[in-house]
Structure formats: structure tokens, C-alpha cells
Design a protein around this motif. Structure first.
Motif, mmCIF file in Angstrom:
data_model
loop_
_atom_site.group_PDB
_atom_site.id
_atom_site.type_symbol
_atom_site.label_atom_id
_atom_site.label_comp_id
_atom_site.label_asym_id
_atom_site.label_seq_id
_atom_site.Cartn_x
_atom_site.Cartn_y
_atom_site.Cartn_z
ATOM 1 N N SER A 1 0.823 -1.219 0.000
ATOM 2 C CA SER A 1 0.000 0.000 0.000
ATOM 3 C C SER A 1 0.855 1.265 0.000
ATOM 4 O O SER A 1 0.373 2.336 0.308
ATOM 5 C CB SER A 1 -0.940 -0.015 1.208
ATOM 6 O OG SER A 1 -0.212 -0.242 2.382
ATOM 7 N N ARG A 2 2.132 1.104 -0.348
ATOM 8 C CA ARG A 2 3.017 2.274 -0.373
ATOM 9 C C ARG A 2 3.146 2.887 -1.763
ATOM 10 O O ARG A 2 3.995 3.731 -1.997
ATOM 11 C CB ARG A 2 4.403 1.875 0.155
ATOM 12 C CG ARG A 2 4.409 1.732 1.656
ATOM 13 C CD ARG A 2 5.687 1.137 2.162
ATOM 14 N NE ARG A 2 5.580 0.943 3.606
ATOM 15 C CZ ARG A 2 6.371 0.157 4.312
ATOM 16 N NH1 ARG A 2 7.331 -0.513 3.711
ATOM 17 N NH2 ARG A 2 6.223 0.029 5.615
ATOM 18 N N PRO B 1 1.473 5.065 -5.034
ATOM 19 C CA PRO B 1 0.541 6.206 -5.071
ATOM 20 C C PRO B 1 -0.906 5.724 -5.040
ATOM 21 O O PRO B 1 -1.317 4.928 -5.886
ATOM 22 C CB PRO B 1 0.882 6.857 -6.419
ATOM 23 C CG PRO B 1 2.266 6.414 -6.740
ATOM 24 C CD PRO B 1 2.418 5.057 -6.160
ATOM 25 N N ILE B 2 -1.640 6.197 -4.070
ATOM 26 C CA ILE B 2 -3.016 5.732 -3.886
ATOM 27 C C ILE B 2 -3.902 6.176 -5.049
ATOM 28 O O ILE B 2 -4.876 5.505 -5.386
ATOM 29 C CB ILE B 2 -3.584 6.307 -2.558
ATOM 30 C CG1 ILE B 2 -2.697 5.896 -1.372
ATOM 31 C CG2 ILE B 2 -5.026 5.892 -2.321
ATOM 32 C CD1 ILE B 2 -2.694 4.448 -1.032
ATOM 33 N N ASP B 3 -3.530 7.316 -5.674
ATOM 34 C CA ASP B 3 -4.430 7.851 -6.697
ATOM 35 C C ASP B 3 -4.415 7.060 -8.006
ATOM 36 O O ASP B 3 -5.186 7.368 -8.913
ATOM 37 C CB ASP B 3 -4.139 9.340 -6.958
ATOM 38 C CG ASP B 3 -2.733 9.573 -7.448
ATOM 39 O OD1 ASP B 3 -1.945 8.596 -7.498
ATOM 40 O OD2 ASP B 3 -2.408 10.719 -7.793
ATOM 41 N N ILE B 4 -3.562 6.032 -8.111
ATOM 42 C CA ILE B 4 -3.640 5.179 -9.302
ATOM 43 C C ILE B 4 -4.649 4.046 -9.100
ATOM 44 O O ILE B 4 -4.982 3.334 -10.025
ATOM 45 C CB ILE B 4 -2.266 4.565 -9.669
ATOM 46 C CG1 ILE B 4 -1.764 3.639 -8.548
ATOM 47 C CG2 ILE B 4 -1.250 5.636 -10.008
ATOM 48 C CD1 ILE B 4 -0.614 2.756 -8.950
ATOM 49 N N MET B 5 -5.088 3.891 -7.860
ATOM 50 C CA MET B 5 -6.031 2.823 -7.550
ATOM 51 C C MET B 5 -7.462 3.267 -7.909
ATOM 52 O O MET B 5 -7.735 4.462 -8.025
ATOM 53 C CB MET B 5 -5.991 2.490 -6.049
ATOM 54 C CG MET B 5 -4.602 2.318 -5.470
ATOM 55 S SD MET B 5 -3.900 0.739 -5.903
ATOM 56 C CE MET B 5 -2.279 0.823 -5.156
ATOM 57 N N GLY B 6 -8.361 2.292 -7.986
ATOM 58 C CA GLY B 6 -9.759 2.624 -8.223
ATOM 59 C C GLY B 6 -10.353 3.352 -7.018
ATOM 60 O O GLY B 6 -9.821 3.259 -5.908
ATOM 61 N N GLN B 7 -11.450 4.061 -7.263
ATOM 62 C CA GLN B 7 -12.050 4.886 -6.204
ATOM 63 C C GLN B 7 -12.428 4.089 -4.952
ATOM 64 O O GLN B 7 -12.134 4.536 -3.828
ATOM 65 C CB GLN B 7 -13.281 5.618 -6.765
ATOM 66 C CG GLN B 7 -13.847 6.690 -5.849
ATOM 67 C CD GLN B 7 -12.838 7.824 -5.595
ATOM 68 O OE1 GLN B 7 -12.231 8.319 -6.530
ATOM 69 N NE2 GLN B 7 -12.661 8.195 -4.331
ATOM 70 N N VAL C 1 -11.129 2.952 0.843
ATOM 71 C CA VAL C 1 -10.799 2.012 1.933
ATOM 72 C C VAL C 1 -9.433 2.363 2.530
ATOM 73 O O VAL C 1 -9.281 2.448 3.759
ATOM 74 C CB VAL C 1 -10.794 0.548 1.406
ATOM 75 C CG1 VAL C 1 -10.198 -0.396 2.440
ATOM 76 C CG2 VAL C 1 -12.201 0.105 1.043
ATOM 77 N N LEU C 2 -8.445 2.586 1.671
ATOM 78 C CA LEU C 2 -7.090 2.859 2.168
ATOM 79 C C LEU C 2 -7.000 4.206 2.893
ATOM 80 O O LEU C 2 -6.165 4.387 3.776
ATOM 81 C CB LEU C 2 -6.085 2.804 1.012
ATOM 82 C CG LEU C 2 -5.908 1.424 0.363
ATOM 83 C CD1 LEU C 2 -4.968 1.496 -0.829
ATOM 84 C CD2 LEU C 2 -5.382 0.411 1.367
ATOM 85 N N ILE D 1 -5.151 -4.548 -4.051
ATOM 86 C CA ILE D 1 -4.159 -3.497 -4.305
ATOM 87 C C ILE D 1 -3.306 -3.862 -5.525
ATOM 88 O O ILE D 1 -3.094 -3.041 -6.427
ATOM 89 C CB ILE D 1 -3.248 -3.292 -3.069
ATOM 90 C CG1 ILE D 1 -4.033 -2.628 -1.944
ATOM 91 C CG2 ILE D 1 -2.024 -2.442 -3.421
ATOM 92 C CD1 ILE D 1 -3.299 -2.584 -0.609
ATOM 93 N N LEU D 2 -2.817 -5.105 -5.565
ATOM 94 C CA LEU D 2 -1.918 -5.493 -6.655
ATOM 95 C C LEU D 2 -2.630 -5.511 -8.006
ATOM 96 O O LEU D 2 -2.041 -5.143 -9.026
ATOM 97 C CB LEU D 2 -1.290 -6.866 -6.358
ATOM 98 C CG LEU D 2 -0.173 -6.815 -5.317
ATOM 99 C CD1 LEU D 2 0.261 -8.214 -4.911
ATOM 100 C CD2 LEU D 2 1.035 -6.037 -5.826
#
Lengths: 267, 271
Positions: free
Chosen positions: A189-190, A192-198, A203-204, B38-39
Motif C-alpha cells: 500500500s506504499r 501512489p493511492i491515486d492510481i487505484m480505483g475509487q 478504503v485505504l 491493491i496489486l
């Protein structure tokens, strides 16, 4: 003040004690550094196939990772107590801690700390500085200050989280069982969070893993874009630390001697 | 035959012990689900900017690869398996090895059977639910055929045999270096990276991919996952199974030789 002296003396004696187990200590230090090097190499693997991750460059992602490793090592070196609390609680070792003339947490910190964390701190101060320099942070005094603030936030959030998670052993089960699973989760989880889905981003942010490194460092790198989560970084860090200390207070009350200390390595 | 009976008995007792620790399995399940989520997101973002990854995998294939690799990941074992592994690694330091040596069962059979019991429960309580969640949410697809599914199952089992062998070697090495945390952390990182659990081996830099194929790590995760997504079919899949079996047997032999050599150096001072 007297405790501070004892604390400093404990750290001074630590290398002497470990020098008696030279091969073990060297293997542990090298193993830990290699572990972190392989983690960083994974970033190299990612950027070998892509020029950037979302809007983030390789140096910026490297900065986030280095900062997380640095904060983790600082927390472990100065406040290692949570890592061993599970053993103390379930083996009866806390009985010994209570009989000592220093506060339980100080004694436990000394007992659980290891010079390898100091080596990791030194290594990742260097990698963080290199990554920050290549990300252009040092060109602005304000951004440099924000990076130091980010380090403080990250140490607070990580240490608070470790306290809360590992002290859960007072109520639930052997929390150390989850140590590596959680460490692995932290590793993943280290990015960039903004590349993840909304949904995952939500959640993170709520957990609040996103504040362990991403928001504070993103604020230092792009203050205008990450103003709100960046400003929230320190309060979240302080809240996590406070939560950890409150949990500690209740956990200590919950502690009951089991009277049958085990051997440490077996726990 | 007698050893096989003992192996089954120990494995079954560890199945029961593992089932008694339900809270831990729920934690493992939660962590595995979040890690996988996450992955999958991370690799989706990587693929969007990577012509190389786009040429190698479709978005669905890559998501399936990453999720299935996490499901079968034997590098990041679940908590109960890990506890047993750490116990094995710490047995010299703690002196508990003295008790292991007087048990009426061969040490290698004991370790393999303990890990086998927990692996079986892990598969049912962590891997299968994780697969189900990502299957139902449409992140991963099914194997192309029933035959592929059977080959995948076999490959996962053989992957476990290789991983168990590697872990046994690591545990035996703690007779030389009693303190194992650093070595173990390094093991996890290398095993995750080179087994294909975090990144498809075809996307590694060429020199690193060669390194990964030469060592046994690819047999733990990459082989079963490639069979699942249909990259290894027919004779290629059978060849991969053969390589896995060879590594598994090789690890058993290597573990046996190393143990017999190192156990003479064990010095127990009362635990």
C-alpha cells in the motif's frame, strides 16, 4: 531525566551485547537490508516496463517507498515495544518488566530494539535524500520542510498503527501471527493511492493506510494538489499515536501474569 | 509406509489445530483480499502506461494472473503456516529442537506433515474464498478447460512441495545461524519477487527473469498461474509439472543431506 539516562545507556550497551553473537547479528543486519533492497528493486522492475505510474515518476515513487522504510525503521528503533508485546503478554515476561526500576514501555523498547534498525535508518536517510533531490524537493525550502513534516506524520501513523494492532493480543489472540501479513500489506500500500480505483482509494484512506506515507509525501511534492489530505496528515498521525497510547493503557490493565514464562524464541 | 502413516496422523492433527484458530484465518483472508485488490489495481495502472505489458497480456489476463498468483502465493504463507515455519526456524535458538530429535518420527517427515496439514486448511479457508471473491466480482476468469483446472490443481500441490522443501532448507540453516529474522525477511522478498507472485516473470528484466528460472522459485507460483491462464497447455504444461516435481524431489534430497550434515552441530543447553 533519570530514565532518559538509563535509556541512553541501554542503547549504548546494545551493540556490546549483540557483539557476542557476531555472526547472527551480521546475518540479521544484512538480511534486513537485502529485504529492503529487494523491495526497492521491485520499483525498478515496475519502471522498467512503464515510464511513469499514473502521474508519478520513478524518483517520486522511490521517495514514497524510502520515506516509508525510513519511518518504519525509526519507529522500530526508538519504539520497538509493539513488536514484542505479544510475546510479553503471553509468556509472562511482563512480570520481569514490572519489577524493573524503569517504566515498562522503556524497558520493553530497549529489549525489543535491534541495531539493524539503525543501519536501515542510515541507509534510507541516504536513499530518501537522493530520491528527494531527484524529485526537485530540495529546490524549495518550503517543500523541504514539508518533507520533514511528512516524515514525522509517517512515523506517528505507523507507530500508532503498530501499537493498536499488536496490542490487540490483550483481547483477541496472538497478534504476532499477523505481523508479516500486515507488513506485506503495508508494503503493497506504499504506491501512489491515486492510481487505484475509487473504492480501494476510499478504503485505504479510511483505514488510514493512505496517511502512512502517500498523502504526506504527495503534499510535500505537490502542495497545491494535495493540500487537504496533506494538512490532515499531522492530526491523523497524532490521533493514531493517541489511539495507540490509549490502547496501551487499557492493554496494560488487562494484563494478567500467566506465571509460566516460555523461552523467547519459541513464542 | 510407517512414515506415511505418521505423516498423515501429524498432518491431520495440524488440520484440527488450524481449524481451532479461526480468528487467524479470518485475518489472513482479509489481508490476502486487500493485498490482491491493491496489486490488481497497481498492475492495471502499470499496464495502462506500458506498451510492453499491453503486448504481453490483455487487461483481463493480467488481472487474472495477479489475482491467481496471490491466491496460490506460497511465499507469503498464511499465518498458521508461517507460525509453524518460524517455530521450525527458531527451534535451535529455543532449544526445542531437542524435543524434536527425541520424537519417534523423522524430522523432515514431521516438518512436511505439519506444513501439509496447515496448507490443506489454508487452501480451503484462505485461498479458495479469495479465489471465489475475485471470481464472483469478475476480476478473474475460469481456466480454459477442465483439464487445465486439474493441471492447475496438480501444479499448486507440486508448488507447495517445492516451497516446503525450500523452507526446510532455510529452517535447517538456522543450526548454523541461530537468529533468523533478517534471513527470513530476505527470503520472503526474494521468494515473492522471483516466484512470479508480485510480477509475471515475462515482465522482469531479461537478466532477472533468467535468474528466476534457474532457481526453484518459479515452480512455486508462476507455473501454476501460467497453467491457470492457459499460457501453458498440453505438453508445455506437463513439462512444467515435471520441472516442479524434479525441484520438489531435489529439495527433499537436499534437505535430507543438509539436515544430516548439520544436525551433528546442534548443541542444546537445556532449552
Amino acid at each position: 531525566m533519570r530514565w532518559a539516562w538509563i535509556y541512553a545507556e541501554g542503547f549504548r550497551l546494545m551493540p556490546k551485547v549483540l557483539a557476542q553473537y557476531r555472526a547472527d547479528t551480521i546475518a540479521t543486519v544484512i538480511g534486513d537490508l537485502l529485504y529492503r533492497a529487494v523491495r526497492l528493486a521491485f520499483i525498478g522492475v515496475i519502471f522498467a516496463v512503464t515510464p511513469q505510474l499514473g502521474q508519478w515518476t520513478a524518483w517520486e515513487v522511490m521517495l514514497m517507498w524510502s520515506m516509508a522504510m525510513l519511518a518504519d525503521a525509526i519507529g522500530n528503533f526508538l519504539f520497538a515495544f509493539p513488536n514484542r508485546v505479544d510475546s510479553y503478554f503471553h509468556s509472562g515476561q511482563f512480570d520481569y518488566a514490572r519489577a524493573r526500576p524503569v517504566p515498562i514501555v522503556l524497558w520493553a523498547n530497549l529489549d525489543a530494539s535491534h541495531p539493524r534498525y539503525a543501519m536501515v535508518v542510515i541507509t534510507f536517510v541516504a536513499t530518501t535524500a537522493v530520491a528527494a533531490a531527484n524529485s526537485g524537493i530540495f529546490e524549495s525550502l518550503g517543500q523541504t520542510g514539508l518533507l520533514l513534516l511528512a516524515l514525522l506524520c509517517t512515523v506517528f501513523v505507523l507507530t500508532g498503527m503498530r501499537l493498536i494492532m499488536f496490542l490487540s493480543c490483550a483481547w483477541f489472540t496472538r497478534s504476532r501471527q499477523f505481523f508479516h501479513g500486515i507488513a506485506s500489506f503495508m508494503d503493497h500500500s506504499r504506491y501512489p493511492i491515486d492510481i487505484m480505483g475509487q473504492p480501494l482509494r476510499g478504503v485505504l484512506t479510511a483505514i488510514p493506510i493512505a496517511f502512512t506515507v502517500f498523502y504526506p509525501v504527495a503534499f510535500a511534492l505537490r502542495p497545491d494538489e494535495y493540500l487537504m489530505p496533506g494538512v490532515l496528515g499531522l492530526p491523523v498521525g497524532l490521533a493514531m499515536m493517541a489511539g495507540g497510547l490509549v490502547t496501551l493503557r487499557f492493554a496494560l490493565r488487562k494484563y494478567q501474569s500467566v506465571g509460566t514464562p516460555e523461552v523467547w524464541g519459541a513464542s | 509406509m510407517r512414515e506415511l502413516v505418521k505423516l498423515t496422523a501429524v498432518a491431520w492433527s495440524y488440520v484440527k489445530v488450524s481449524l481451532a484458530l479461526r480468528f487467524g484465518f479470518f485475518m489472513s483472508l482479509g489481508i490476502t483480499l486487500l493485498n490482491t485488490w491493491i496489486l490488481v489495481n497497481l498492475w492495471d495502472a502499470i499496464r495502462q502506461n506500458s506498451p510492453e505489458a499491453q503486448a504481453e497480456f490483455t487487461a483481463a489476463e493480467l488481472a487474472t494472473y495477479i489475482a491467481v498468483a496471490q491466491v496460490v502465493s506460497l511465499a507469503r504463507m498464511s499465518h498458521a503456516n508461517r507460525q509453524l515455519f518460524y517455530k521450525a526456524m527458531g527451534s535451535v535458538d529455543s532449544g526445542e529442537i531437542a524435543m524434536d530429535l527425541v520424537r519417534p518420527i523423522d524430522n523432515q517427515v514431521l516438518r512436511y506433515s505439519q506444513w501439509l496439514g496447515v496448507f490443506a486448511v489454508d487452501t480451503l479457508m484462505v485461498a479458495l474464498p479469495t479465489w471465489l471473491v475475485f471470481r464472483l466480482t469478475g476480476v478473474i476468469g475460469d481456466p480454459d478447460s477442465g483439464v487445465q483446472a486439474v493441471l492447475f490443481g496438480l501444479s499448486v500441490a507440486l508448488g507447495w512441495l517445492v516451497a516446503a522443501g525450500f523452507h526446510y532448507l532455510m529452517a535447517a540453516l538456522t543450526i548454523v545461524v541461530t537468529q533468523s529474522p533478517g534471513i527470513n525477511m530476505f527470503r520472503v522478498a526474494v521468494q515473492e519477487l522471483l516466484s512470479g507472485g508480485l510480477v509475471p516473470l515475462t515482465l522482469l528484466p531479461a537478466w532477472l527473469a533468467t535468474f528466476a528460472v534457474v532457481f526453484p522459485f518459479h515452480a512455486m507460483v508462476s507455473s501454476p498461474t501460467l497453467i491457470y491462464i492457459g499460457r501453458l497447455e498440453g505438453l508445455e504444461a506437463l513439462a512444467a509439472l515435471g520441472v516442479q516435481a524434479a525441484w520438489g524431489v531435489g529439495m527433499i534430497v537436499a534437505g535430507r543431506l543438509l539436515w544430516l550434515r548439520l544436525v551433528r552441530r546442534v548443541l542444546v543447553q537445556g532449552g
